[in-house]
Design a protein around this motif. Structure first.
Motif, PDB file in Angstrom:
ATOM      1  N   GLY A 193      -6.828   8.702  28.474  1.00 28.83           N
ATOM      2  CA  GLY A 193      -7.718   9.467  29.346  1.00 28.83           C
ATOM      3  C   GLY A 193      -7.326  10.931  29.387  1.00 28.83           C
ATOM      4  O   GLY A 193      -8.137  11.786  29.712  1.00 28.83           O
ATOM      5  N   MET A 194      -6.071  11.218  29.047  1.00 31.16           N
ATOM      6  CA  MET A 194      -5.596  12.612  29.049  1.00 31.16           C
ATOM      7  C   MET A 194      -6.029  13.329  27.771  1.00 31.16           C
ATOM      8  O   MET A 194      -6.032  12.724  26.704  1.00 31.16           O
ATOM      9  CB  MET A 194      -4.059  12.632  29.063  1.00 31.16           C
ATOM     10  CG  MET A 194      -3.432  12.984  30.381  1.00 31.16           C
ATOM     11  SD  MET A 194      -1.647  12.736  30.244  1.00 31.16           S
ATOM     12  CE  MET A 194      -1.144  14.260  29.465  1.00 31.16           C
ATOM     13  N   ASP A 195      -6.342  14.597  27.887  1.00 26.66           N
ATOM     14  CA  ASP A 195      -6.576  15.405  26.691  1.00 26.66           C
ATOM     15  C   ASP A 195      -5.204  15.773  26.113  1.00 26.66           C
ATOM     16  O   ASP A 195      -4.207  15.771  26.837  1.00 26.66           O
ATOM     17  CB  ASP A 195      -7.358  16.679  27.044  1.00 26.66           C
ATOM     18  CG  ASP A 195      -8.062  17.274  25.832  1.00 26.66           C
ATOM     19  OD1 ASP A 195      -7.948  16.693  24.728  1.00 26.66           O
ATOM     20  OD2 ASP A 195      -8.727  18.314  25.985  1.00 26.66           O
ATOM     21  N   PHE A 196      -5.166  16.097  24.836  1.00 27.48           N
ATOM     22  CA  PHE A 196      -3.886  16.504  24.243  1.00 27.48           C
ATOM     23  C   PHE A 196      -3.597  17.962  24.555  1.00 27.48           C
ATOM     24  O   PHE A 196      -4.492  18.794  24.580  1.00 27.48           O
ATOM     25  CB  PHE A 196      -3.897  16.320  22.722  1.00 27.48           C
ATOM     26  CG  PHE A 196      -4.018  14.892  22.283  1.00 27.48           C
ATOM     27  CD1 PHE A 196      -3.561  13.851  23.083  1.00 27.48           C
ATOM     28  CD2 PHE A 196      -4.590  14.582  21.063  1.00 27.48           C
ATOM     29  CE1 PHE A 196      -3.680  12.535  22.684  1.00 27.48           C
ATOM     30  CE2 PHE A 196      -4.708  13.263  20.640  1.00 27.48           C
ATOM     31  CZ  PHE A 196      -4.267  12.241  21.457  1.00 27.48           C
ATOM     32  N   GLY A 197      -2.335  18.252  24.786  1.00 25.68           N
ATOM     33  CA  GLY A 197      -1.891  19.635  24.891  1.00 25.68           C
ATOM     34  C   GLY A 197      -1.223  20.021  23.575  1.00 25.68           C
ATOM     35  O   GLY A 197      -1.067  19.188  22.680  1.00 25.68           O
ATOM     36  N   SER A 198      -0.818  21.289  23.495  1.00 26.56           N
ATOM     37  CA  SER A 198      -0.170  21.755  22.258  1.00 26.56           C
ATOM     38  C   SER A 198       1.043  20.912  21.875  1.00 26.56           C
ATOM     39  O   SER A 198       1.206  20.583  20.695  1.00 26.56           O
ATOM     40  CB  SER A 198       0.257  23.212  22.397  1.00 26.56           C
ATOM     41  OG  SER A 198      -0.871  24.008  22.516  1.00 26.56           O
TER      42      SER A 198
END
Ligand code: 4AD
Ligand code: MG
Length: 462
Positions: free
Chosen positions: A329-334
């Motif tokens: 459910g989380m978007d990816f970060g760098s």
């Protein structure tokens, strides 16, 4: 008759001839008897050799005291020389005219041979001069090659260039990163975050189209991947689904990378590395670029989350571990993207992101409505996302629901809804960020070097 004016890039065809060169003094060394003038003329760099007996005494004296970046016209004999720097040719000077003197140049030649020892803020303050330096010169030429490859590919694959507007009333990529200004009737006008919504209209009119222009995001991110003004190319096609869209993205990106490598690999190896370690790394990087061809690994978001969880479990350092925190459910970060791509030596395509973290226009998987039919292309070597795209919601009712859920201004979207009212079809496309692509191809640390004049959080000049 005076000797013909030739640019350095064309000099190979003039070996043994006397020519005129027009340019600037990039560097100079020498003694009382001979001066080595490093000339740049915009098309290349070249060593010119001036002996004390080659010109009159006054000219030789003047030359000895010329500053870096003085502009000159040089007449001389072109010679092939294996050992000559830059281009294995040099020019034996017969005559020299100073066109414009230079004051003390602010960017000093330091250890790394090109101003790299100044801190980045200083160099960015002097961007209008810094771009004369050889490394910056190469980066911006790679950029031009990449832009040409983008256009050539799309023009040759049936995509028609149909420009999207820059002023718009719509938010495409979320309302939090809009730059706004007042229109004449006092309504809000925004700088375009993406030309996509208009490409959906043009694709339904012309079948396959693209736009290519500057896009704007008021992101308050101070990262090595973010600019507030960046260039994006956005192809869009009617009757294309997300899988065909991914086929297109990998073929397109491979073409661009191979064009850049074919034209610039030798220069990149010559100019970018400044230590033996950097040279070894650049050789490996170019090898990797040569291997960029379809197919790219395709990884579902679910699988990517599993991989990131495994990376997190292997990480000992608690601070690091926190950066890799992830749940479905989380978007990816760098940090997620960086670690994930380090495991591959090709770009990877991650598809099937949670619909909740994606834009309002993304079509949902009919079999799994919590998942969007979109994808990101992540570049290897830790560079992360360079392409974002997917299939668009073509059903009017579902689209209206999403517009409501995202609290978008319906009054500005009537035209966009029309596209679903009059012969709606499956359609898809993507956007590739030019600066992130150039940054990866050149193996740079920061995107600010890939655009002539970067616009970032704390900089709207020069
Ligand atoms: O993923 P994004 O936000 O996608 C879109 O804008 C879609 N409407 C495109 C489409 O489907 N037609 O942005 C696409 C790409 C990113 O993958 C990245 O390469 C680049 O644009 N990008 C940036 N580049 C530099 N600085 C930024 N702040 C960027 N934001 C996005
Ligand atoms: Mg994206």
């Amino acid at each position: 008759m005076s000797a013909p004016w030739v640019r350095i890039e064309d000099l190979k065809a003039h070996i043994g001839e006397t020519v005129t060169l027009k340019g600037w003094l990039a560097n100079k060394r020498g003694s009382g008897k001979v001066q080595f003038l490093h000339l740049r003329d915009g098309s290349g760099f070249l060593q010119c050799v001036l002996g004390i007996n080659d010109v009159d005494e006054a000219t030789f004296e003047r030359c000895k005291h010329l500053s870096q970046e003085a502009s000159v016209e040089i007449t001389g004999l072109v010679k092939a020389d294996e050992r000559a720097p830059y281009c294995q040719m040099e020019v034996a000077v017969k005559g020299l005219v100073v066109v414009g003197e230079a004051r003390e140049y602010p960017i000093q030649k330091k250890g790394r041979g090109g101003g790299d020892d100044h801190d980045p803020g200083f160099l960015m303050d002097h961007r209008h001069l810094w771009m004369r330096e050889r490394r910056q010169w190469l980066i911006l030429r790679v950029r031009a090659t990449i832009i040409k490859a983008i256009r050539d590919y799309l023009d040759d694959h049936g995509f028609l260039l149909v420009d999207s507007p820059i002023f718009t009333a719509n938010s495409c990529e979320g309302t939090t990163t809009l730059f706004s200004t007042k229109w004449f009737d006092d309504t809000e006008a925004y700088l375009s975050q993406s030309g996509q919504l208009y490409q959906e209209a043009t694709a339904l009119a012309f079948g396959k189209t693209y736009c290519f222009g500057p896009t704007f995001r008021a992101e308050k991110s101070k990262t090595r991947r973010h600019l507030n003004e960046f260039w994006m190319v956005e192809p869009e096609a009617a009757f294309m689904d997300v899988w065909q869209d991914m086929d297109l993205a990998e073929d397109f990106l491979s073409f661009i990378v191979q064009k850049a490598v074919a034209k610039h690999a030798a220069e990149m190896l010559d100019i970018f590395p400044t230590t033996p370690e950097e040279k070894t790394a650049m050789i490996a990087h170019i090898e990797l670029l040569r291997g960029v061809e379809a197919p790219f690994p395709r990884i579902s978001y679910d699988e990517a989350v599993t991989q990131i969880e495994a990376i997190r479990a292997e990480t000992k350092d608690e601070e690091q571990k926190k950066l890799f925190d992830i749940h479905w459910g989380m978007d990816f970060g760098s940090p997620h993207e960086t670690e994930l791509t380090k495991r591959y030596n090709k770009p990877i395509m991650v598809h099937g992101f949670p619909a909740a973290v994606k834009a309002f226009y993304m079509k949902k998987d009919p079999l799994r409505p919590e998942v969007a039919l979109g994808f990101d292309v992540l570049a290897p070597e830790g560079y992360g996302e360079i392409i974002g795209g997917g299939q668009r919601e073509d059903n009017l009712e579902l689209l209206e629901k999403e517009v409501e859920r995202h609290k978008l201004d319906v009054s500005t979207l009537g035209w966009y809804f029309d596209l679903r009212k009059y012969g709606s079809v499956p359609h898809a496309g993507f956007g590739l960020g030019v600066e992130r692509t150039v940054s990866w191809v050149c193996g740079l640390h920061h995107v600010r070097e890939t655009i002539p004049f970067a616009r970032t959080l704390d900089r709207i000049w020069p």
